[in-house]
Design a protein around this motif. Structure first.
Motif, PDB file in Angstrom:
ATOM      1  N   LEU A   1      18.329 -21.744  -1.604  1.00 10.27           N
ATOM      2  CA  LEU A   1      17.687 -20.540  -1.091  1.00 10.27           C
ATOM      3  C   LEU A   1      17.728 -19.411  -2.125  1.00 10.27           C
ATOM      4  CD1 LEU A   1      16.346 -19.177   1.373  1.00 10.27           C
ATOM      5  CD2 LEU A   1      18.635 -18.452   2.061  1.00 10.27           C
ATOM      6  N   GLN A   2      18.842 -19.296  -2.806  1.00 10.16           N
ATOM      7  CA  GLN A   2      18.963 -18.253  -3.821  1.00 10.16           C
ATOM      8  C   GLN A   2      18.066 -18.557  -5.024  1.00 10.16           C
ATOM      9  OE1 GLN A   2      23.202 -18.447  -4.174  1.00 10.16           O
ATOM     10  NE2 GLN A   2      23.490 -16.630  -2.873  1.00 10.16           N
ATOM     11  N   ARG A   3      17.978 -19.816  -5.411  1.00  4.03           N
ATOM     12  CA  ARG A   3      17.076 -20.182  -6.510  1.00  4.03           C
ATOM     13  C   ARG A   3      15.630 -19.886  -6.122  1.00  4.03           C
ATOM     14  NH1 ARG A   3      20.901 -24.361  -7.260  1.00  4.03           N
ATOM     15  NH2 ARG A   3      19.763 -25.789  -5.910  1.00  4.03           N
ATOM     16  N   GLN A   4      15.266 -20.195  -4.874  1.00  7.13           N
ATOM     17  CA  GLN A   4      13.923 -19.899  -4.389  1.00  7.13           C
ATOM     18  C   GLN A   4      13.668 -18.395  -4.429  1.00  7.13           C
ATOM     19  OE1 GLN A   4      13.252 -20.958  -0.305  1.00  7.13           O
ATOM     20  NE2 GLN A   4      11.208 -20.065  -0.269  1.00  7.13           N
ATOM     21  N   ALA A   5      14.649 -17.608  -4.026  1.00  8.61           N
ATOM     22  CA  ALA A   5      14.502 -16.153  -4.041  1.00  8.61           C
ATOM     23  C   ALA A   5      14.342 -15.644  -5.468  1.00  8.61           C
ATOM     24  CB  ALA A   5      15.699 -15.500  -3.371  1.00  8.61           C
ATOM     25  N   ALA A   6      15.119 -16.194  -6.387  1.00  5.17           N
ATOM     26  CA  ALA A   6      15.012 -15.771  -7.788  1.00  5.17           C
ATOM     27  C   ALA A   6      13.616 -16.066  -8.330  1.00  5.17           C
ATOM     28  CB  ALA A   6      16.079 -16.462  -8.624  1.00  5.17           C
ATOM     29  N   ASP A   7      13.047 -17.222  -7.955  1.00  2.00           N
ATOM     30  CA  ASP A   7      11.693 -17.553  -8.386  1.00  2.00           C
ATOM     31  C   ASP A   7      10.662 -16.651  -7.712  1.00  2.00           C
ATOM     32  OD1 ASP A   7      12.733 -19.579  -9.944  1.00  2.00           O
ATOM     33  OD2 ASP A   7      12.346 -21.156  -8.457  1.00  2.00           O
ATOM     34  N   THR A   8      10.845 -16.413  -6.408  1.00  2.89           N
ATOM     35  CA  THR A   8       9.888 -15.611  -5.643  1.00  2.89           C
ATOM     36  C   THR A   8       9.840 -14.173  -6.142  1.00  2.89           C
ATOM     37  OG1 THR A   8      10.293 -16.976  -3.691  1.00  2.89           O
ATOM     38  CG2 THR A   8       9.261 -14.840  -3.319  1.00  2.89           C
ATOM     39  N   PHE A   9      10.996 -13.627  -6.461  1.00  3.76           N
ATOM     40  CA  PHE A   9      11.072 -12.217  -6.835  1.00  3.76           C
ATOM     41  C   PHE A   9      11.332 -12.032  -8.330  1.00  3.76           C
ATOM     42  CE2 PHE A   9      12.332 -12.396  -2.347  1.00  3.76           C
ATOM     43  CZ  PHE A   9      11.364 -11.566  -1.811  1.00  3.76           C
ATOM     44  N   ALA A  10      10.944 -12.996  -9.147  1.00  8.73           N
ATOM     45  CA  ALA A  10      11.179 -12.919 -10.589  1.00  8.73           C
ATOM     46  C   ALA A  10      10.506 -11.696 -11.208  1.00  8.73           C
ATOM     47  CB  ALA A  10      10.705 -14.200 -11.272  1.00  8.73           C
ATOM     48  N   ASP A  11       9.286 -11.399 -10.781  1.00  7.56           N
ATOM     49  CA  ASP A  11       8.574 -10.237 -11.341  1.00  7.56           C
ATOM     50  C   ASP A  11       9.295  -8.930 -11.015  1.00  7.56           C
ATOM     51  OD1 ASP A  11       6.659 -11.946 -12.342  1.00  7.56           O
ATOM     52  OD2 ASP A  11       5.308 -11.684 -10.617  1.00  7.56           O
ATOM     53  N   ASP A  12       9.788  -8.810  -9.774  1.00  8.69           N
ATOM     54  CA  ASP A  12      10.525  -7.606  -9.388  1.00  8.69           C
ATOM     55  C   ASP A  12      11.811  -7.479 -10.196  1.00  8.69           C
ATOM     56  OD1 ASP A  12       8.671  -6.869  -7.451  1.00  8.69           O
ATOM     57  OD2 ASP A  12       9.654  -8.063  -5.897  1.00  8.69           O
ATOM     58  N   LEU A  13      12.518  -8.594 -10.343  1.00 11.25           N
ATOM     59  CA  LEU A  13      13.789  -8.558 -11.077  1.00 11.25           C
ATOM     60  C   LEU A  13      13.568  -8.237 -12.550  1.00 11.25           C
ATOM     61  CD1 LEU A  13      15.603 -11.629  -9.472  1.00 11.25           C
ATOM     62  CD2 LEU A  13      16.016  -9.213  -9.040  1.00 11.25           C
ATOM     63  N   ALA A  14      12.449  -8.683 -13.097  1.00 16.11           N
ATOM     64  CA  ALA A  14      12.154  -8.400 -14.503  1.00 16.11           C
ATOM     65  C   ALA A  14      11.988  -6.903 -14.744  1.00 16.11           C
ATOM     66  CB  ALA A  14      10.898  -9.152 -14.932  1.00 16.11           C
ATOM     67  N   THR A  15      11.508  -6.189 -13.739  1.00 11.72           N
ATOM     68  CA  THR A  15      11.350  -4.742 -13.878  1.00 11.72           C
ATOM     69  C   THR A  15      12.598  -3.983 -13.451  1.00 11.72           C
ATOM     70  OG1 THR A  15      10.400  -4.526 -11.659  1.00 11.72           O
ATOM     71  CG2 THR A  15       8.856  -4.908 -13.484  1.00 11.72           C
ATOM     72  N   GLY A  16      13.632  -4.702 -13.030  1.00 13.83           N
ATOM     73  CA  GLY A  16      14.866  -4.068 -12.617  1.00 13.83           C
ATOM     74  C   GLY A  16      14.869  -3.629 -11.169  1.00 13.83           C
ATOM     75  N   HIS A  17      13.875  -4.069 -10.403  1.00 14.21           N
ATOM     76  CA  HIS A  17      13.753  -3.680  -8.994  1.00 14.21           C
ATOM     77  C   HIS A  17      14.263  -4.814  -8.107  1.00 14.21           C
ATOM     78  CE1 HIS A  17      12.364  -2.387  -5.182  1.00 14.21           C
ATOM     79  NE2 HIS A  17      11.258  -3.081  -5.165  1.00 14.21           N
ATOM     80  N   VAL A  18      15.220  -4.488  -7.228  1.00 15.93           N
ATOM     81  CA  VAL A  18      15.722  -5.461  -6.265  1.00 15.93           C
ATOM     82  C   VAL A  18      14.981  -5.226  -4.959  1.00 15.93           C
ATOM     83  CG1 VAL A  18      17.759  -6.290  -5.035  1.00 15.93           C
ATOM     84  CG2 VAL A  18      17.983  -5.451  -7.375  1.00 15.93           C
ATOM     85  N   PRO A  19      14.329  -6.253  -4.420  1.00 19.72           N
ATOM     86  CA  PRO A  19      13.556  -6.060  -3.190  1.00 19.72           C
ATOM     87  C   PRO A  19      14.443  -5.712  -2.003  1.00 19.72           C
ATOM     88  CG  PRO A  19      13.671  -8.382  -3.751  1.00 19.72           C
ATOM     89  CD  PRO A  19      14.277  -7.628  -4.890  1.00 19.72           C
ATOM     90  N   SER A  20      13.863  -5.054  -1.029  1.00 20.25           N
ATOM     91  CA  SER A  20      14.608  -4.677   0.175  1.00 20.25           C
ATOM     92  C   SER A  20      14.844  -5.898   1.052  1.00 20.25           C
ATOM     93  CB  SER A  20      13.833  -3.625   0.965  1.00 20.25           C
ATOM     94  OG  SER A  20      12.667  -4.200   1.517  1.00 20.25           O
ATOM     95  N   ILE A  21      15.779  -5.760   1.961  1.00 17.46           N
ATOM     96  CA  ILE A  21      16.075  -6.853   2.890  1.00 17.46           C
ATOM     97  C   ILE A  21      14.846  -7.150   3.739  1.00 17.46           C
ATOM     98  CG2 ILE A  21      17.473  -7.481   4.900  1.00 17.46           C
ATOM     99  CD1 ILE A  21      19.792  -6.017   3.562  1.00 17.46           C
ATOM    100  N   ARG A  22      14.135  -6.114   4.140  1.00 15.37           N
ATOM    101  CA  ARG A  22      12.921  -6.315   4.938  1.00 15.37           C
ATOM    102  C   ARG A  22      11.889  -7.133   4.164  1.00 15.37           C
ATOM    103  NH1 ARG A  22      10.579  -1.189   7.744  1.00 15.37           N
ATOM    104  NH2 ARG A  22      12.360  -1.650   9.043  1.00 15.37           N
ATOM    105  N   THR A  23      11.714  -6.839   2.883  1.00 14.54           N
ATOM    106  CA  THR A  23      10.767  -7.582   2.057  1.00 14.54           C
ATOM    107  C   THR A  23      11.203  -9.031   1.901  1.00 14.54           C
ATOM    108  OG1 THR A  23      10.246  -5.554   0.843  1.00 14.54           O
ATOM    109  CG2 THR A  23       9.641  -7.639  -0.200  1.00 14.54           C
ATOM    110  N   ILE A  24      12.480  -9.230   1.672  1.00 13.34           N
ATOM    111  CA  ILE A  24      13.011 -10.597   1.531  1.00 13.34           C
ATOM    112  C   ILE A  24      12.778 -11.375   2.815  1.00 13.34           C
ATOM    113  CG2 ILE A  24      15.118 -11.956   1.223  1.00 13.34           C
ATOM    114  CD1 ILE A  24      16.116  -9.624  -0.594  1.00 13.34           C
ATOM    115  N   ARG A  25      13.082 -10.753   3.949  1.00 11.65           N
ATOM    116  CA  ARG A  25      12.895 -11.437   5.240  1.00 11.65           C
ATOM    117  C   ARG A  25      11.439 -11.817   5.446  1.00 11.65           C
ATOM    118  NH1 ARG A  25      15.433  -8.563  10.253  1.00 11.65           N
ATOM    119  NH2 ARG A  25      14.679 -10.493  11.134  1.00 11.65           N
ATOM    120  N   ALA A  26      10.530 -10.912   5.107  1.00 10.08           N
ATOM    121  CA  ALA A  26       9.107 -11.165   5.357  1.00 10.08           C
ATOM    122  C   ALA A  26       8.559 -12.245   4.437  1.00 10.08           C
ATOM    123  CB  ALA A  26       8.309  -9.870   5.180  1.00 10.08           C
TER     124      ALA A  26
END
Length: 143
Positions: free
Chosen positions: A91-116
């Motif tokens: 699940l964490q690997r999937q999240a890292a892949d899903t939010f790779a673009d956000d993490l590259a900019t230094g932005h951690v998505p909100s819990i609401r965004t992750i849930r959705a």
């Protein structure tokens, strides 16, 4: 509220707060008993009972708060901060892949965004967000 504030911060309660609380209790009991006195002494006691129960409940709450100790404003309690899992699960690997673009900019998505976007519940989203935050901080330290 002043008594609650003082109990949580382990400071003395102002005398004015104690007097006003006592005056309010006495006035409420007197008004309720006066309303119920038309039904006799039992009616007066039954009419006054809700105020007595409220004061008793409030004192029990204060007892619990006083016994837990003061709150430190600068240190969050461990229950409030989800801890990242050391090894990445699928699940964490999937999240890292899903939010790779956000993490590259230094932005951690909100819990609401992750849930959705991942269609997971609150507890799992909190763990995923903590993991993503640790990845973002590691990337920040590395650069």
């Amino acid at each position: 509220m002043v008594l609650l504030h003082a109990a949580r911060r382990n400071v003395p309660v102002p005398n004015l707060a104690r007097w006003l609380l006592g005056l309010g209790i006495v006035a409420t009991l007197a008004a309720n008993a006066a309303h119920g006195i038309g039904s006799g002494p039992v009616g007066a006691v039954v009419a006054a009972w809700p105020a007595v129960a409220l004061v008793g409940s409030y004192e029990l709450l204060m007892l619990i708060i006083r016994s837990t100790g003061p709150i430190s404003a600068d240190v969050p309690s461990p229950e409030c901060v989800p801890q990242p899992v050391p090894e990445a699960n699928p699940l964490q690997r999937q999240a890292a892949d899903t939010f790779a673009d956000d993490l590259a900019t230094g932005h951690v998505p909100s819990i609401r965004t992750i849930r959705a976007r991942m269609r997971i519940g609150q507890p799992r989203a909190q763990l995923v967000r903590a993991y993503l935050a640790s990845l973002a901080s590691e990337a920040e330290v590395a650069s």
